[in-house]
Write an enzyme that holds these catalytic residues in place. Structure first.
Site, PDB file in Angstrom:
ATOM      1  N   HIS A 106       8.892  -0.901  -2.984  1.00 33.01           N
ATOM      2  CA  HIS A 106       9.592  -2.000  -3.647  1.00 33.01           C
ATOM      3  C   HIS A 106      10.513  -2.683  -2.635  1.00 33.01           C
ATOM      4  O   HIS A 106      10.132  -3.668  -2.005  1.00 33.01           O
ATOM      5  CB  HIS A 106      10.338  -1.429  -4.860  1.00 33.01           C
ATOM      6  CG  HIS A 106      10.871  -2.434  -5.819  1.00 33.01           C
ATOM      7  ND1 HIS A 106      10.693  -3.787  -5.689  1.00 33.01           N
ATOM      8  CD2 HIS A 106      11.604  -2.276  -6.958  1.00 33.01           C
ATOM      9  CE1 HIS A 106      11.279  -4.409  -6.691  1.00 33.01           C
ATOM     10  NE2 HIS A 106      11.841  -3.517  -7.484  1.00 33.01           N
TER      11      HIS A 106
ATOM     12  N   HIS B  12      -0.137  -8.860  -3.208  1.00 32.02           N
ATOM     13  CA  HIS B  12       0.872  -8.731  -4.261  1.00 32.02           C
ATOM     14  C   HIS B  12       0.174  -8.439  -5.572  1.00 32.02           C
ATOM     15  O   HIS B  12      -0.921  -8.955  -5.818  1.00 32.02           O
ATOM     16  CB  HIS B  12       1.669 -10.034  -4.373  1.00 32.02           C
ATOM     17  CG  HIS B  12       2.978  -9.874  -5.080  1.00 32.02           C
ATOM     18  ND1 HIS B  12       3.077  -9.889  -6.442  1.00 32.02           N
ATOM     19  CD2 HIS B  12       4.228  -9.684  -4.607  1.00 32.02           C
ATOM     20  CE1 HIS B  12       4.351  -9.717  -6.773  1.00 32.02           C
ATOM     21  NE2 HIS B  12       5.069  -9.587  -5.683  1.00 32.02           N
TER      22      HIS B  12
ATOM     23  N   ASP C 285       8.136 -10.276   1.630  1.00 24.54           N
ATOM     24  CA  ASP C 285       8.609  -9.348   2.662  1.00 24.54           C
ATOM     25  C   ASP C 285       8.070  -9.634   4.050  1.00 24.54           C
ATOM     26  O   ASP C 285       8.518  -9.034   5.024  1.00 24.54           O
ATOM     27  CB  ASP C 285       8.228  -7.905   2.270  1.00 24.54           C
ATOM     28  CG  ASP C 285       8.999  -7.448   1.052  1.00 24.54           C
ATOM     29  OD1 ASP C 285      10.212  -7.640   1.039  1.00 24.54           O
ATOM     30  OD2 ASP C 285       8.373  -6.928   0.113  1.00 24.54           O
TER      31      ASP C 285
HETATM   32  N1  CMC Z   1      -3.873  -5.006   3.647  1.00 27.82           N
HETATM   33  C1  CMC Z   1      -5.195  -4.721   3.590  1.00 27.82           C
HETATM   34  N2  CMC Z   1      -5.880  -4.644   2.435  1.00 27.82           N
HETATM   35  C2  CMC Z   1      -5.191  -4.828   1.304  1.00 27.82           C
HETATM   36  C3  CMC Z   1      -3.814  -5.105   1.302  1.00 27.82           C
HETATM   37  C4  CMC Z   1      -3.149  -5.211   2.523  1.00 27.82           C
HETATM   38  N3  CMC Z   1      -1.856  -5.480   2.581  1.00 27.82           N
HETATM   39  N4  CMC Z   1      -3.385  -5.240   0.025  1.00 27.82           N
HETATM   40  C5  CMC Z   1      -4.448  -5.047  -0.757  1.00 27.82           C
HETATM   41  N5  CMC Z   1      -5.551  -4.789   0.013  1.00 27.82           N
HETATM   42  C6  CMC Z   1      -6.923  -4.588  -0.463  1.00 27.82           C
HETATM   43  C7  CMC Z   1      -7.112  -3.206  -1.042  1.00 27.82           C
HETATM   44  O1  CMC Z   1      -7.543  -2.293  -0.061  1.00 27.82           O
HETATM   45  C8  CMC Z   1      -8.142  -3.462  -2.087  1.00 27.82           C
HETATM   46  O2  CMC Z   1      -9.373  -3.597  -1.452  1.00 27.82           O
HETATM   47  P1  CMC Z   1     -10.721  -3.044  -2.156  1.00 27.82           P
HETATM   48  O3  CMC Z   1     -10.885  -3.889  -3.395  1.00 27.82           O
HETATM   49  O4  CMC Z   1     -11.794  -3.225  -1.151  1.00 27.82           O
HETATM   50  O5  CMC Z   1     -10.449  -1.593  -2.478  1.00 27.82           O
HETATM   51  C9  CMC Z   1      -7.782  -4.843  -2.648  1.00 27.82           C
HETATM   52  O6  CMC Z   1      -7.119  -5.488  -1.552  1.00 27.82           O
HETATM   53  C10 CMC Z   1      -6.850  -4.807  -3.866  1.00 27.82           C
HETATM   54  O7  CMC Z   1      -5.714  -4.013  -3.547  1.00 27.82           O
HETATM   55  P2  CMC Z   1      -4.872  -3.166  -4.598  1.00 27.82           P
HETATM   56  O8  CMC Z   1      -4.178  -2.065  -3.871  1.00 27.82           O
HETATM   57  O9  CMC Z   1      -5.745  -2.792  -5.763  1.00 27.82           O
HETATM   58  O10 CMC Z   1      -3.825  -4.228  -5.117  1.00 27.82           O
HETATM   59  P3  CMC Z   1      -2.464  -3.916  -5.866  1.00 27.82           P
HETATM   60  O11 CMC Z   1      -2.192  -5.086  -6.732  1.00 27.82           O
HETATM   61  O12 CMC Z   1      -2.493  -2.582  -6.506  1.00 27.82           O
HETATM   62  O13 CMC Z   1      -1.417  -3.823  -4.668  1.00 27.82           O
HETATM   63  C11 CMC Z   1       0.285  -4.295  -3.112  1.00 27.82           C
HETATM   64  C12 CMC Z   1      -0.500  -4.785  -4.354  1.00 27.82           C
HETATM   65  C13 CMC Z   1       1.455  -5.226  -2.858  1.00 27.82           C
HETATM   66  C14 CMC Z   1       0.824  -2.871  -3.363  1.00 27.82           C
HETATM   67  C15 CMC Z   1      -0.693  -4.273  -1.922  1.00 27.82           C
HETATM   68  O14 CMC Z   1      -1.204  -5.564  -1.691  1.00 27.82           O
HETATM   69  C16 CMC Z   1      -0.051  -3.720  -0.642  1.00 27.82           C
HETATM   70  O15 CMC Z   1      -0.025  -2.496  -0.450  1.00 27.82           O
HETATM   71  N6  CMC Z   1       0.506  -4.613   0.230  1.00 27.82           N
HETATM   72  C17 CMC Z   1       1.194  -4.177   1.408  1.00 27.82           C
HETATM   73  C18 CMC Z   1       2.608  -3.707   1.047  1.00 27.82           C
HETATM   74  C19 CMC Z   1       3.547  -4.858   0.705  1.00 27.82           C
HETATM   75  O16 CMC Z   1       3.570  -5.877   1.373  1.00 27.82           O
HETATM   76  N7  CMC Z   1       4.352  -4.655  -0.345  1.00 27.82           N
HETATM   77  C20 CMC Z   1       5.339  -5.662  -0.799  1.00 27.82           C
HETATM   78  C21 CMC Z   1       4.898  -6.297  -2.076  1.00 27.82           C
HETATM   79  S1  CMC Z   1       5.933  -7.638  -2.595  1.00 27.82           S
HETATM   80  C22 CMC Z   1       7.367  -6.834  -3.137  1.00 27.82           C
HETATM   81  C23 CMC Z   1       8.053  -7.533  -4.275  1.00 27.82           C
HETATM   82  O17 CMC Z   1       7.651  -8.579  -4.775  1.00 27.82           O
HETATM   83  O18 CMC Z   1       9.070  -6.935  -4.691  1.00 27.82           O
END
Ligand code: CMC
Length: 442
Positions: free
Chosen positions: A268, A307, A363
């Protein structure tokens, strides 16, 4: 005319149910009537991490993730970032409307009046270890404030809610700055109420021997805009925490401490720190293509990208990228920005990221700015918590006033053992198999 209802056929019984749709949702409790036998509990939904469950009705923040739109109380984030400032935006978020001149002056005066903390709060903070993480200090101290303001437990009293709101918004920068000074072994700097909200914060952080600290206006404004951008973001993890903990009718200091604790987590409030580590590891622009290749192969993630809600460019990231240029004019360029810009350029052209709708989030650039301004990485979540306090309090008050809300109490799907009976130690299974079972629980 099409009806706003959903018809469900239960294939177990052949029965049909018509359920109303309101605001694009059905009420989970309407599913409870779907039973196989009269003694059944009824149908539930299963939604770990609330990915498709609305937990409240809210009038505070609107996000359209597909189109990259963020609005507070209807006002686009771009307009507020350009024309408003943090205290005015906090007023808007907490009270629902932009203030007129008189109300704005009163609000600023009231917040400023509350920037001081009780001397015992200072002593309390002194008790932390010399190397305590400032976010851990912030979480603990916010919780401790409830003991200084026992009137805060009157959560159904409007005047009490107002006073606690002013106190918390006023004191957050002071506690945050004290936590930072403590971690540096520096004496605390008391608030200077002649300065702006962010100017005073910079003074409490960075003032040394000068009699009056003069904040750099560009950095003061940049921090203020960052505060506007972080003020609220609807039902994220920490906001869910403030609502959930607050639903027990505990005082707002305890509820906000819980929210801050949620923000402490790396998923977060800690993602911008992870971005800095990633950029440092990549090290130079030449290494960017190889790094992107690794992310695509699933070896680590491109931090600051993707995101849960935004499937487009996070509107906050666009604004932050612009502010970075202004900050660097004053601080000198943070060399990590070149790597970040190149990463963004390559990723946004790459099929992997395009297909998955992965764009820079808030971020991606914020840590680079904070670092250029001289903040250690441990302060990043603290810098997030200060402005988010207005959002937490607005969401908390909305929950307290909402007659549909009750103590938050999710259901579970029990998948554990059926009934078993206690046996004396000597008759229990052999240690090896028991250990296996126990290990699974930790
Ligand atoms: N780099 C590479 N691949 C990614 C990334 C990334 N940053 N984010 C998502 N993916 C891929 C993931 O591997 C998956 O691929 P596949 O469908 O082939 O398995 C697909 O995209 C969907 O990902 P997900 O994990 O199901 O998506 P989610 O909605 O659960 O996760 C997230 C969202 C923010 C946790 C994720 O994008 C991530 O880990 N990003 C990097 C960490 C980050 O920047 N976090 C800050 C978020 S903003 C904070 C706020 O607003 O407070």
């Amino acid at each position: 005319m099409a009806k706003d209802t959903l018809t469900i056929t239960d294939n177990r019984t052949g029965k049909q149910y018509e359920i109303p749709i309101e605001h694009g949702a059905i009420r989970a409790m309407d599913l409870r009537q779907i039973q196989v036998a009269a003694a059944d509990f009824g149908l539930m939904t299963y939604d770990p991490a609330f990915t498709n469950t609305a937990s409240c009705k809210s009038r505070i923040t609107y996000i359209d993730g597909d189109n990259g739109i963020l609005r507070y109380r209807g006002y686009p984030i771009e307009e507020l970032a350009e024309k408003s400032d943090y205290l005015e935006t906090a007023y808007l978020i907490v009270k629902g409307e932009l203030p007129n001149r008189q109300h704005f002056d009163m609000w600023k005066r009231n917040i400023t009046l509350h920037t001081m903390v009780h001397e015992n709060v200072k002593k309390f903070m002194d008790g932390f270890r010399y190397d305590a993480h400032p976010m851990g200090m912030l979480v603990g101290t916010i919780g401790a404030l409830s003991t200084f303001y026992p009137d805060a437990k009157n959560i159904f009293d409007l005047e009490s809610r107002r006073v606690q709101t002013r106190r918390l918004i006023g004191k957050m920068p002071t506690i945050a700055a004290f936590a930072y000074r403590h971690s540096r072994g520096l004496p605390y700097v008391y608030p200077d109420n002649d300065l702006s909200y962010t100017g005073n914060f910079l003074s409490m952080l960075f003032k040394m021997t000068e009699l009056v600290y003069k904040p750099n206006p560009v950095l003061e404004r940049a921090l203020d805009v960052l505060f506007v951008l972080h003020a609220d973001h609807e039902q994220n993890c920490s906001t869910n925490a403030v609502r959930s903990v607050g639903s027990s009718q505990v005082d707002p200091y305890s509820a906000v401490a819980a929210a801050a604790a949620a923000l402490y987590g790396p998923l977060h409030g800690g993602a911008n720190e992870a971005v800095i580590h990633m950029l440092m590891e990549i090290g130079s622009i030449d290494n960017v293509p190889a790094a992107v290749k690794k992310f695509k192969a699933g070896e680590g993630r491109l931090m600051g990208f993707g995101h849960r809600v935004y499937k487009n460019y996070d509107p906050r990231a666009k604004i932050i990228k612009r502010i970075a240029e202004e900050v660097f004019e004053v601080t000198g360029k943070n060399p990590l920005i070149d790597i970040a810009v190149e990463l963004e350029r390559i990723a946004l052209q790459d099929d992997y990221f395009v297909k998955r709708k992965l764009y820079p989030n808030v971020d991606f650039y914020s840590g680079i700015i904070y670092q250029a301004m001289g903040f250690p990485m441990t302060m990043f979540p603290v810098l997030f918590a200060i402005p988010r306090t207005s959002g937490w309090l607005a969401q908390w008050a909305e929950m307290v006033r909402d007659s549909e809300q009750k103590i938050a109490r999710p259901r579970q799907l029990y998948v554990g053992e059926e009934i078993r009976h206690w046996a004396p130690v000597a008759q229990r299974p052999e240690p090896a198999s028991r250990e296996d079972a126990v290990t699974e629980q930790i």
